[in-house]
Design a protein around this motif. Structure first.
Motif, PDB file in Angstrom:
ATOM      1  N   ILE A  34      10.010 -18.369   6.392  1.00 42.17           N
ATOM      2  CA  ILE A  34      10.538 -18.626   7.732  1.00 42.17           C
ATOM      3  C   ILE A  34      10.661 -17.317   8.507  1.00 42.17           C
ATOM      4  CG2 ILE A  34      12.589 -19.384   9.000  1.00 42.17           C
ATOM      5  CD1 ILE A  34      13.000 -21.457   6.744  1.00 42.17           C
ATOM      6  N   ASN A  35      11.173 -16.288   7.844  1.00 40.46           N
ATOM      7  CA  ASN A  35      11.326 -14.987   8.488  1.00 40.46           C
ATOM      8  C   ASN A  35       9.978 -14.438   8.940  1.00 40.46           C
ATOM      9  OD1 ASN A  35      13.374 -13.243   9.289  1.00 40.46           O
ATOM     10  ND2 ASN A  35      13.020 -11.835   7.605  1.00 40.46           N
ATOM     11  N   THR A  36       8.968 -14.553   8.088  1.00 40.81           N
ATOM     12  CA  THR A  36       7.632 -14.052   8.423  1.00 40.81           C
ATOM     13  C   THR A  36       7.077 -14.763   9.647  1.00 40.81           C
ATOM     14  OG1 THR A  36       7.196 -13.539   6.089  1.00 40.81           O
ATOM     15  CG2 THR A  36       5.297 -13.717   7.556  1.00 40.81           C
ATOM     16  N   LEU A  37       7.224 -16.077   9.692  1.00 38.61           N
ATOM     17  CA  LEU A  37       6.714 -16.858  10.816  1.00 38.61           C
ATOM     18  C   LEU A  37       7.427 -16.492  12.116  1.00 38.61           C
ATOM     19  CD1 LEU A  37       4.914 -19.161  11.858  1.00 38.61           C
ATOM     20  CD2 LEU A  37       6.743 -20.756  11.251  1.00 38.61           C
ATOM     21  N   ILE A  38       8.761 -16.447  12.090  1.00 36.22           N
ATOM     22  CA  ILE A  38       9.532 -16.172  13.299  1.00 36.22           C
ATOM     23  C   ILE A  38       9.288 -14.746  13.787  1.00 36.22           C
ATOM     24  CG2 ILE A  38      11.850 -15.987  14.272  1.00 36.22           C
ATOM     25  CD1 ILE A  38      10.938 -18.848  13.802  1.00 36.22           C
ATOM     26  N   PHE A  39       9.374 -13.773  12.891  1.00 34.34           N
ATOM     27  CA  PHE A  39       9.186 -12.386  13.290  1.00 34.34           C
ATOM     28  C   PHE A  39       7.769 -12.148  13.791  1.00 34.34           C
ATOM     29  CE2 PHE A  39      13.193 -11.482  11.390  1.00 34.34           C
ATOM     30  CZ  PHE A  39      13.611 -10.276  11.920  1.00 34.34           C
ATOM     31  N   GLY A  40       6.802 -12.742  13.126  1.00 36.60           N
ATOM     32  CA  GLY A  40       5.414 -12.567  13.562  1.00 36.60           C
ATOM     33  C   GLY A  40       5.194 -13.104  14.959  1.00 36.60           C
ATOM     34  N   LEU A  42       7.509 -13.886  17.423  1.00 35.56           N
ATOM     35  CA  LEU A  42       8.288 -13.251  18.473  1.00 35.56           C
ATOM     36  C   LEU A  42       7.901 -11.788  18.674  1.00 35.56           C
ATOM     37  CD1 LEU A  42      11.822 -14.814  17.901  1.00 35.56           C
ATOM     38  CD2 LEU A  42      10.060 -15.474  19.519  1.00 35.56           C
ATOM     39  N   THR A  43       7.478 -11.106  17.618  1.00 33.23           N
ATOM     40  CA  THR A  43       7.001  -9.727  17.780  1.00 33.23           C
ATOM     41  C   THR A  43       5.750  -9.708  18.642  1.00 33.23           C
ATOM     42  OG1 THR A  43       7.920  -9.035  15.655  1.00 33.23           O
ATOM     43  CG2 THR A  43       6.174  -7.668  16.588  1.00 33.23           C
ATOM     44  N   TYR A  44       4.846 -10.641  18.391  1.00 37.47           N
ATOM     45  CA  TYR A  44       3.620 -10.736  19.192  1.00 37.47           C
ATOM     46  C   TYR A  44       3.953 -10.970  20.662  1.00 37.47           C
ATOM     47  CZ  TYR A  44      -0.670 -12.696  21.137  1.00 37.47           C
ATOM     48  OH  TYR A  44      -1.760 -12.963  21.930  1.00 37.47           O
ATOM     49  N   LEU A  45       4.937 -11.840  20.929  1.00 41.21           N
ATOM     50  CA  LEU A  45       5.295 -12.173  22.302  1.00 41.21           C
ATOM     51  C   LEU A  45       5.984 -11.022  23.024  1.00 41.21           C
ATOM     52  CD1 LEU A  45       6.614 -15.839  21.836  1.00 41.21           C
ATOM     53  CD2 LEU A  45       4.417 -15.117  22.804  1.00 41.21           C
ATOM     54  N   SER A  46       6.694 -10.152  22.277  1.00 40.76           N
ATOM     55  CA  SER A  46       7.489  -9.104  22.915  1.00 40.76           C
ATOM     56  C   SER A  46       6.766  -7.769  23.061  1.00 40.76           C
ATOM     57  CB  SER A  46       8.783  -8.874  22.131  1.00 40.76           C
ATOM     58  OG  SER A  46       8.506  -8.374  20.853  1.00 40.76           O
ATOM     59  N   LEU A  80      17.260  -1.196  22.572  1.00 41.82           N
ATOM     60  CA  LEU A  80      16.365  -2.329  22.785  1.00 41.82           C
ATOM     61  C   LEU A  80      15.911  -2.929  21.462  1.00 41.82           C
ATOM     62  CD1 LEU A  80      15.001  -4.054  24.889  1.00 41.82           C
ATOM     63  CD2 LEU A  80      13.084  -2.452  24.921  1.00 41.82           C
ATOM     64  N   LEU A  81      15.580  -2.065  20.500  1.00 40.29           N
ATOM     65  CA  LEU A  81      15.187  -2.560  19.185  1.00 40.29           C
ATOM     66  C   LEU A  81      16.322  -3.338  18.532  1.00 40.29           C
ATOM     67  CD1 LEU A  81      13.155   0.421  17.671  1.00 40.29           C
ATOM     68  CD2 LEU A  81      12.288  -1.873  18.162  1.00 40.29           C
ATOM     69  N   ALA A  82      17.548  -2.817  18.682  1.00 38.07           N
ATOM     70  CA  ALA A  82      18.704  -3.499  18.078  1.00 38.07           C
ATOM     71  C   ALA A  82      18.884  -4.887  18.686  1.00 38.07           C
ATOM     72  CB  ALA A  82      19.971  -2.661  18.261  1.00 38.07           C
ATOM     73  N   ILE A  83      18.781  -4.977  20.018  1.00 37.82           N
ATOM     74  CA  ILE A  83      18.986  -6.257  20.687  1.00 37.82           C
ATOM     75  C   ILE A  83      17.863  -7.233  20.342  1.00 37.82           C
ATOM     76  CG2 ILE A  83      19.064  -7.405  22.933  1.00 37.82           C
ATOM     77  CD1 ILE A  83      20.473  -4.915  24.022  1.00 37.82           C
ATOM     78  N   VAL A  84      16.617  -6.761  20.430  1.00 34.24           N
ATOM     79  CA  VAL A  84      15.470  -7.634  20.165  1.00 34.24           C
ATOM     80  C   VAL A  84      15.481  -8.117  18.723  1.00 34.24           C
ATOM     81  CG1 VAL A  84      12.948  -7.704  19.983  1.00 34.24           C
ATOM     82  CG2 VAL A  84      14.021  -6.687  21.995  1.00 34.24           C
ATOM     83  N   MET A  85      15.718  -7.203  17.787  1.00 35.60           N
ATOM     84  CA  MET A  85      15.683  -7.582  16.386  1.00 35.60           C
ATOM     85  C   MET A  85      16.876  -8.464  16.011  1.00 35.60           C
ATOM     86  SD  MET A  85      12.904  -6.710  15.220  1.00 35.60           S
ATOM     87  CE  MET A  85      11.524  -5.643  15.602  1.00 35.60           C
ATOM     88  N   TYR A  86      18.029  -8.240  16.651  1.00 36.92           N
ATOM     89  CA  TYR A  86      19.137  -9.140  16.378  1.00 36.92           C
ATOM     90  C   TYR A  86      18.831 -10.532  16.926  1.00 36.92           C
ATOM     91  CZ  TYR A  86      23.689 -11.209  15.891  1.00 36.92           C
ATOM     92  OH  TYR A  86      24.702 -12.058  15.523  1.00 36.92           O
ATOM     93  N   PHE A  87      18.187 -10.594  18.086  1.00 35.85           N
ATOM     94  CA  PHE A  87      17.786 -11.882  18.649  1.00 35.85           C
ATOM     95  C   PHE A  87      16.817 -12.593  17.713  1.00 35.85           C
ATOM     96  CE2 PHE A  87      14.720 -14.244  21.360  1.00 35.85           C
ATOM     97  CZ  PHE A  87      15.582 -15.222  21.830  1.00 35.85           C
ATOM     98  N   PHE A  88      15.836 -11.843  17.205  1.00 31.97           N
ATOM     99  CA  PHE A  88      14.882 -12.420  16.247  1.00 31.97           C
ATOM    100  C   PHE A  88      15.614 -12.923  15.012  1.00 31.97           C
ATOM    101  CE2 PHE A  88      10.943  -9.755  17.664  1.00 31.97           C
ATOM    102  CZ  PHE A  88      11.012 -10.359  18.906  1.00 31.97           C
ATOM    103  N   SER A  89      16.525 -12.085  14.488  1.00 29.92           N
ATOM    104  CA  SER A  89      17.242 -12.449  13.269  1.00 29.92           C
ATOM    105  C   SER A  89      18.103 -13.685  13.476  1.00 29.92           C
ATOM    106  CB  SER A  89      18.123 -11.277  12.807  1.00 29.92           C
ATOM    107  OG  SER A  89      17.341 -10.162  12.484  1.00 29.92           O
TER     108      SER A  89
END
Length: 246
Positions: A34-40, A42-46, A80-89
Motif C-alpha cells: 500500500i505504501n509503495t502504491l500511494i507514495f509512487g 503521489l510522488t509522481y503527481l507532486s 515542504l518535504l515534511a508537509i508533503v511526506m506527512y500528507f503522503f503518510s
C-alpha cells in the motif's frame, strides 16, 4: 521483556530488523504494498509542482528577511518535504490502518509469547476498517489542533517555521506508529497520547527519525511497516506496563 535500553532512533532500527522475522514478513507485505502504491502515485503527481511550491514558500518570507534567503531556502525545502511526506503518510496510514494494526498484533504476540486479546485474522482486519478510520480521524483532529498552533507560531517566528513544522510532524509520527498496539488493546486515544507523552524524549526522537526516513527515496517505501514494528517494541518495553489513568 528486558528493561528498556533503546533510544527512539534505535527503536526504528530494530523495527527494520524485526521485519525479517519469518512470522512477520507476510503481515509486513500488505502495508508495504500500500505504501509503495500511494507514495509512487503521489510522488509522481507532486514532482512537477515542487519548484513552484518552493517559490511560493519563499515569497511568503517578509521583505526585511530577504538577506537571509540563502539560509532559509534549504529550510524551506525541509518544510515542504515534511508537509508533503506527512500528507503522503497520512493517506497511506488511513488506507493501511487495519493491516498496520494486524502487523503490530502479530509482532507483539511473537515477541511476548502471549496472545493479544481479541486477536484478528486478515479478514477481520479488513472488516474492522470503519473502526480504524474512526481512530485515524481522531488523530487527524489532534493534528489539526497542533497545525493551527504551529501556523500561528510560524507567523510570529518566520525564520523558525520549517523547524516548527518538522517538530510537529515528528511528534505526530510518534503518535501514529506507537498508537497501533495500544489501539489493539482498546486503550482510548487520550490514554495512548498520555503514555506517549510520558516518554517524550524517546517518542519525539523516534518520530523525528521516522519523519526523516519518509523524505528519503526508496527508504520511505519501507518506513511504514518498520515504524509499526518499532512502535510495537516501544509499547512492550516502555508503554505497556503503565497504569491507565482513571
Amino acid at each position: 521483556m528486558s528493561s528498556p535500553r533503546l533510544s527512539g532512533p534505535q527503536y526504528l532500527m530494530r523495527g527494520f530488523q524485526l521485519l525479517r522475522l519469518p512470522g512477520i514478513r507476510l503481515f509486513a507485505m500488505l502495508p508495504l504494498a500500500i505504501n509503495t502504491l500511494i507514495f509512487g502515485l503521489l510522488t509522481y503527481l507532486s514532482i512537477s509542482r515542487f519548484s513552484q511550491w518552493i517559490d511560493q514558500l519563499m515569497n511568503w518570507l517578509p521583505n526585511w528577511l530577504g538577506f537571509l534567503e540563502w539560509l532559509l531556502w534549504p529550510l524551506a525545502v525541509i518544510l515542504l518535504l515534511a508537509i508533503v511526506m506527512y500528507f503522503f503518510s497520512t493517506i497511506a496510514n488511513l488506507i493501511a490502518a487495519p493491516f498496520n494494526g494486524l502487523l503490530a498484533e502479530k509482532l507483539e504476540e511473537q515477541l511476548s509469547g502471549k496472545e493479544v486479546a481479541g486477536r484478528e485474522t486478515l479478514l477481520q482486519a479488513v472488516a474492522s476498517f470503519p473502526r480504524s478510520i474512526g481512530r485515524e480521524g481522531r488523530k487527524l483532529l489532534y493534528y489539526a489542533g497542533f497545525a493551527i498552533l504551529t501556523l500561528i507560531a510560524s507567523f510570529i517566528l518566520s525564520p523558525l517555521a520549517p523547524l516548527l513544522w518538522f517538530a510537529m510532524n515528528s511528534w505526530m509520527m510518534a503518535i501514529e506508529y506507537c498508537d497501533y498496539p495500544m489501539d489493539n488493546h482498546r486503550l482510548s486515544f487520550s490514554e495512548a497520547r498520555r503514555r506517549i507523552a510520558r516518554q517524550r524524549g524517546t517518542s519525539f526522537s523516534f518520530g523525528a527519525v521516522v519523519m526523516l526516513g519518509t523524505m528519503v527515496p526508496i527508504l520511505n517505501l519501507f518506513i511504514m511497516p518498520a515504524a509499526v514494528c518499532g512502535g510495537t517494541l516501544m509499547w512492550l518495553e516502555r508503554l505497556k506496563d503503565e497504569e491507565p489513568r482513571s
